[in-house]
Design an enzyme around this catalytic site. Structure first.
Site, PDB file in Angstrom:
ATOM      1  N   CYS A   1       0.796  -1.219   0.000  1.00  0.00           N
ATOM      2  CA  CYS A   1       0.000   0.000   0.000  1.00  0.00           C
ATOM      3  C   CYS A   1       0.832   1.275   0.000  1.00  0.00           C
ATOM      4  O   CYS A   1       0.282   2.359   0.072  1.00  0.00           O
ATOM      5  CB  CYS A   1      -0.898   0.015   1.238  1.00  0.00           C
ATOM      6  SG  CYS A   1       0.018   0.046   2.798  1.00  0.00           S
ATOM      7  N   GLN A   2       2.159   1.164  -0.054  1.00  0.00           N
ATOM      8  CA  GLN A   2       2.975   2.360   0.160  1.00  0.00           C
ATOM      9  C   GLN A   2       2.681   3.475  -0.837  1.00  0.00           C
ATOM     10  O   GLN A   2       2.795   4.654  -0.512  1.00  0.00           O
ATOM     11  CB  GLN A   2       4.464   1.999   0.111  1.00  0.00           C
ATOM     12  CG  GLN A   2       4.951   1.236   1.328  1.00  0.00           C
ATOM     13  CD  GLN A   2       4.735  -0.269   1.210  1.00  0.00           C
ATOM     14  OE1 GLN A   2       4.000  -0.738   0.336  1.00  0.00           O
ATOM     15  NE2 GLN A   2       5.356  -1.032   2.077  1.00  0.00           N
TER      16      GLN A   2
END
Length: 465
Positions: A89-90
């Site tokens: 999800c970065q």
């Protein structure tokens, strides 16, 4: 465990699960509790795999989902009922740089390809809620549309949920995609799990569903930090992972003393929850009465639209500061020059703004005992980010694990990972209690769906019967 965060009972396996991006296994634990049997799991991180294998079993493998070893594994899997994936999800995270071209934004494609090859009855994908808020939500549509091919198609249900609404002692908003395979054109069934605890929104939170304001007073209140960790002793080796860093700059002690429950070091928001750097001269340097008045005036008014449209705050001209503060213009000019030298201000667009405003927008947060914790992040080992509600230290790894609803018999450092890696694993995990709620809803939906086509796995046939 403390309070309402107890041991998750395990049901006999009723359906098979393949897990991608498994991390330390939070999502998988919940699906096991809901009746799943994990037949294959993988993650790119050797630390995640070591922790997973130590706690859940040796069916987890270190794999890059874009590499040939992973796709060789997929070819060996006959069929499965469910595919899970908390894809990285970065690139979407509110705490990250939010780069549209971040390579990790594309890893969901490997999950889509895996789903289309294995054709499970259901898939579950998880990500941060920023996937909806960033890039105008285009990735949400892209993810949903990718689970359709000429041979198989999925009806995709999407929702952002807060873990606190399901008994997790933490506000943690996450996006879930649940895809149900269409069998011979007949869509499957899925209903989002009902909340188990009262839905109390924090200031600034948007409504998650149209009925988010519904009266749910009959439900128990959210589980609090006190209920989760209040019964733990001071950090000790007697409790697994109940340790923390004990070294930090000496100046931090002055900051700890100034931050009360529910407060944080924050220059850029004028609120009772904010403690300003200029209120802690022992750590950040002394200021005069008029200098503090100048700083407070800027903090109070920098976000007003009359001074500009910069989202994170606007510089104020000297004459505006003088008018708003009631100080003479020459006094303000002199104080601003001094505050520049002291490192409190910076010149910008012909005015002045607080120096480091973005970096002092919420540090040294000290949660309240009698409320759910804020979202557990990967940096909870560092007191610069979060403090224990009462003790002048950061949270221990075990305290973070409890706030994530992991049982005490789930060991992080016992698998050989470091304290910092353990915090990274627990901060990236899906809370098992939330995962169990989703897992039970998935299992119930498969039980209501029409009978599967010939060739489905035995577990799927049993559920569809």
């Amino acid at each position: 465990m403390g309070g309402d965060v107890g041991h998750l009972g395990v049901r006999p396996p009723r359906f098979d699960v393949v897990s991608l991006f498994s991390g330390c296994g939070g999502l998988d634990l919940g699906f096991v509790e809901a009746g799943g049997r994990i037949v294959y799991a993988c993650d790119r991180s050797k630390h995640a795999v070591a922790c997973y294998r130590h706690n859940l079993g040796d069916h987890c493998h270190q794999r890059d989902v874009t590499g040939p070893a992973f796709w060789s594994d997929v070819e060996q899997i006959d069929r499965t009922d469910v595919v899970l994936g908390g894809f990285p999800c970065q690139g979407f995270s509110k705490a990250g740089p939010k780069r549209r071209d971040d390579d990790r934004n594309q890893l969901y494609r490997s999950m889509q390809q895996t789903v289309l090859r294995l054709r499970p009855r259901v898939f579950v994908a998880e990500n941060v809620d920023g996937i909806q808020q960033n890039f105008k939500g285009t990735f949400v549509d892209r993810v949903r549309e990718g689970f359709v091919s000429a041979e198989v198609a999925y009806d995709v249900h999407y929702r952002i949920v807060d873990a606190a609404h399901y008994g997790v002692p933490q506000h943690r908003r996450r996006a879930f995609f649940v895809g149900v395979r269409r069998d011979d054109g007949v869509p499957g069934d899925f209903r989002w799990p009902d909340h188990t605890h009262q839905r109390r929104r924090r200031d600034g939170d948007f409504a998650l569903t149209p009925d988010d304001r519904r009266d749910d007073a009959a439900l128990p209140p959210p589980v609090t930090v006190r209920e989760a960790i209040g019964g733990l002793p001071d950090p000790t080796d007697a409790v697994p992972d109940h340790i923390t860093r004990d070294r930090w700059p000496a100046a931090y002690a002055h900051v700890f003393a100034a931050i009360g429950p529910g407060q944080k070091l924050c220059n850029v928001r004028h609120a009772d929850t904010s403690v300003y750097t200029w209120q802690i001269p022992e750590a950040f340097g002394p200021t005069t009465d008029t200098q503090r008045k100048v700083l407070t005036t800027i903090s109070r008014h920098r976000r007003h639209k009359r001074f500009g449209s910069i989202p994170n705050g606007n510089p104020l001209p000297v004459d505006a500061i003088a008018q708003l503060s009631g100080l003479p213009v020459d006094r303000v000019e002199a104080d601003c020059r001094s505050l520049l030298e002291l490192g409190y201000l910076k010149p910008r667009n012909g005015g002045y703004d607080l120096k480091g405003a973005l970096f002092n927008s919420g540090l040294f947060k000290r949660p309240r005992w009698d409320a759910p914790a804020p979202t557990v992040l990967t940096n909870f080992h560092n007191p610069r980010f979060f403090l224990h509600p009462e003790a002048d230290r950061p949270f221990t790894l075990r305290e973070c694990a409890r706030l994530q609803s992991f049982d005490d018999d789930f060991e992080f450092m016992g698998s050989g990972v470091s304290l910092v890696e353990g915090h990274r694993l627990v901060g990236n995990a899906v809370p098992p209690r939330l995962a169990a709620a989703i897992g039970r809803a998935v299992a119930d939906g498969m039980g209501r769906s029409p009978a599967p086509r010939k060739g489905d796995s035995p577990a799927a046939q049993m559920l569809g019967a």
